[in-house]
Design a protein around this motif. Structure first.
Motif, PDB file in Angstrom:
ATOM      1  N   ARG A 286       0.806  -1.219   0.096  1.00  0.00           N
ATOM      2  CA  ARG A 286       0.022  -0.070  -0.060  1.00  0.00           C
ATOM      3  C   ARG A 286       0.770   1.241  -0.038  1.00  0.00           C
ATOM      4  O   ARG A 286       0.963   1.593   0.978  1.00  0.00           O
ATOM      5  CB  ARG A 286      -1.043  -0.045   1.190  1.00  0.00           C
ATOM      6  CG  ARG A 286      -1.966  -1.283   1.129  1.00  0.00           C
ATOM      7  CD  ARG A 286      -2.924  -1.402   2.186  1.00  0.00           C
ATOM      8  NE  ARG A 286      -3.302  -0.148   2.930  1.00  0.00           N
ATOM      9  CZ  ARG A 286      -4.216  -0.001   3.558  1.00  0.00           C
ATOM     10  NH1 ARG A 286      -4.769  -1.225   4.222  1.00  0.00           N
ATOM     11  NH2 ARG A 286      -4.709   1.072   4.144  1.00  0.00           N
ATOM     12  N   TRP A 287       1.367   1.370  -0.967  1.00  0.00           N
ATOM     13  CA  TRP A 287       2.483   2.398  -1.098  1.00  0.00           C
ATOM     14  C   TRP A 287       1.812   4.112  -0.702  1.00  0.00           C
ATOM     15  O   TRP A 287       2.776   4.633  -0.141  1.00  0.00           O
ATOM     16  CB  TRP A 287       2.735   2.837  -2.832  1.00  0.00           C
ATOM     17  CG  TRP A 287       3.380   1.677  -3.460  1.00  0.00           C
ATOM     18  CD1 TRP A 287       2.629   0.954  -4.597  1.00  0.00           C
ATOM     19  CD2 TRP A 287       4.510   0.922  -3.174  1.00  0.00           C
ATOM     20  NE1 TRP A 287       3.383  -0.201  -4.716  1.00  0.00           N
ATOM     21  CE2 TRP A 287       4.621  -0.161  -3.940  1.00  0.00           C
ATOM     22  CE3 TRP A 287       5.745   1.227  -2.407  1.00  0.00           C
ATOM     23  CZ2 TRP A 287       5.686  -0.914  -3.850  1.00  0.00           C
ATOM     24  CZ3 TRP A 287       6.597   0.531  -2.186  1.00  0.00           C
ATOM     25  CH2 TRP A 287       6.745  -0.619  -3.240  1.00  0.00           C
ATOM     26  N   ASP A 288       0.859   4.338  -0.830  1.00  0.00           N
ATOM     27  CA  ASP A 288       0.112   5.485  -0.527  1.00  0.00           C
ATOM     28  C   ASP A 288       0.111   5.748   1.026  1.00  0.00           C
ATOM     29  O   ASP A 288       0.028   6.829   1.760  1.00  0.00           O
ATOM     30  CB  ASP A 288      -1.007   6.124  -1.163  1.00  0.00           C
ATOM     31  CG  ASP A 288      -1.026   6.301  -2.518  1.00  0.00           C
ATOM     32  OD1 ASP A 288       0.117   6.589  -2.964  1.00  0.00           O
ATOM     33  OD2 ASP A 288      -2.011   6.221  -3.180  1.00  0.00           O
ATOM     34  N   ASP A 289       0.056   4.480   1.835  1.00  0.00           N
ATOM     35  CA  ASP A 289       0.179   4.557   3.095  1.00  0.00           C
ATOM     36  C   ASP A 289       1.251   4.260   3.913  1.00  0.00           C
ATOM     37  O   ASP A 289       1.319   4.211   5.042  1.00  0.00           O
ATOM     38  CB  ASP A 289      -1.030   3.342   3.538  1.00  0.00           C
ATOM     39  CG  ASP A 289      -2.401   3.689   2.995  1.00  0.00           C
ATOM     40  OD1 ASP A 289      -2.766   5.078   3.271  1.00  0.00           O
ATOM     41  OD2 ASP A 289      -3.316   2.870   2.655  1.00  0.00           O
ATOM     42  N   ILE A 290       2.440   4.052   3.156  1.00  0.00           N
ATOM     43  CA  ILE A 290       3.852   4.029   3.854  1.00  0.00           C
ATOM     44  C   ILE A 290       4.122   5.459   4.685  1.00  0.00           C
ATOM     45  O   ILE A 290       4.022   6.406   4.130  1.00  0.00           O
ATOM     46  CB  ILE A 290       4.909   3.867   2.856  1.00  0.00           C
ATOM     47  CG1 ILE A 290       4.754   2.558   2.230  1.00  0.00           C
ATOM     48  CG2 ILE A 290       6.132   3.804   3.502  1.00  0.00           C
ATOM     49  CD1 ILE A 290       5.660   2.105   1.041  1.00  0.00           C
ATOM     50  N   GLY A 291       4.408   5.070   6.064  1.00  0.00           N
ATOM     51  CA  GLY A 291       4.791   5.990   7.054  1.00  0.00           C
ATOM     52  C   GLY A 291       3.457   6.593   7.867  1.00  0.00           C
ATOM     53  O   GLY A 291       3.604   7.462   8.714  1.00  0.00           O
TER      54      GLY A 291
END
Length: 298
Positions: free
Chosen positions: A273-278
């Protein structure tokens, strides 16, 4: 999952390579265990150092005959920024470093012939050359797209050209190759070689874009993430720092935090889930515990 060993590794070579440093280490019984995408964790600063956590790096080359591992690192920029890599750059040939390797899960490699596109930003290309060798050994073909902000921060262009004539190079300032981001020629390149699989390594922005393009074209995509690894050995599995976790969708459709150093660093790009990293998305299993501060700090 790799089966790591801890060794006192002899420093065989430490030399500049463009904007980066090339470090060659000799350690018994490790090189034959390494696969493309595996990681080595290096203790820096000596036994009396305040830098308690190891620094983790992708293995560039592993030579079982010479019992050597090669890594490439930067003193600034990327996931290995900081005091640790500056200290490592001052190491002396003939000395030793305490290492643990190989760590993590390597890139999956098809058993038969495949047309593969390998994409990297900066020295994110480090783990891709051993991967290219394996793909070719299995009867496949490889093509590369290598990019960087400028010509000085490219890595491995000459090596890529030794492996295949199909090498595209991009720089954001136009100082070498095509002017633009490394992901600019992605779709055209995938179609041109009829890619059956894409492998990517580098910054999260590159991995996200590669995954999105590959998904649109119905091409398998595997990514090697550059999340900062505080230990490299999954210590946070017992509830400490969780520095390298990222949200990943499991085979059962449930999102969980996966450790880059253990479950990764190589993931199916479509599962991340690239947009949710961090962030701590509320639908990720275990998110409530993280919000309560159970993980601590690093």
């Amino acid at each position: 999952m790799a089966h790591p060993l801890q060794r006192q590794a002899e420093i065989v070579e430490l030399s500049p390579v463009g904007a980066y440093h090339r470090l060659v280490l000799r350690a018994e019984d490790i090189a034959e265990r390494v696969l493309p995408g595996h990681v080595v964790a290096v203790a820096v600063g000596g036994p009396d150092s305040a830098m308690l956590m190891r620094r983790a790096f992708f293995v560039h080359r592993a030579d079982p005959d010479e019992q050597t591992l090669e890594i490439v690192f930067s003193e600034q920029g990327g996931s290995d920024q900081g005091r640790g890599t500056r200290e490592l750059a001052q190491a002396r040939v003939g000395g030793t470093l305490d290492i643990v390797a190989p760590l993590g899960n390597a890139f999956p490699v098809p058993n038969g012939p495949v047309s593969a596109l390998l994409v990297a930003g900066g020295h994110g290309s480090v783990p891709l050359f051993g991967l290219a060798d394996l793909i070719r050994e299995h009867g496949g073909s490889v093509s590369f797209i290598l990019g960087a902000p400028d010509a000085g921060r490219l890595f491995g262009v000459d090596r890529a050209k030794e492996l295949t004539p199909d090498v595209l190079v991009t720089t954001e300032d136009g100082s070498y190759g095509i002017r633009g981001h490394v992901t600019l020629p992605l779709a055209e390149a995938m179609k041109a070689i009829d890619a059956g699989v894409v492998y990517a390594s580098g910054p999260t922005s590159v991995l996200r874009a590669v995954t999105e393009t590959a998904t649109k074209l119905d091409v398998r995509c595997f990514t090697a993430v550059e999340e900062t690894m505080a230990c490299g050995v999954g210590i946070c599995g017992v509830g400490t720092c969780l520095a390298c976790v990222l949200p990943v969708v499991g085979d059962d459709g449930v999102s969980r935090f996966a450790r880059a150093c253990v479950e990764g660093p190589c993931f199916d790009g479509t599962r991340v889930r690239w947009d949710d990293i961090g962030t701590v998305p509320p639908d990720v299993e275990g998110a409530a515990a993280m919000d309560l501060g159970v993980t601590g700090a690093y």
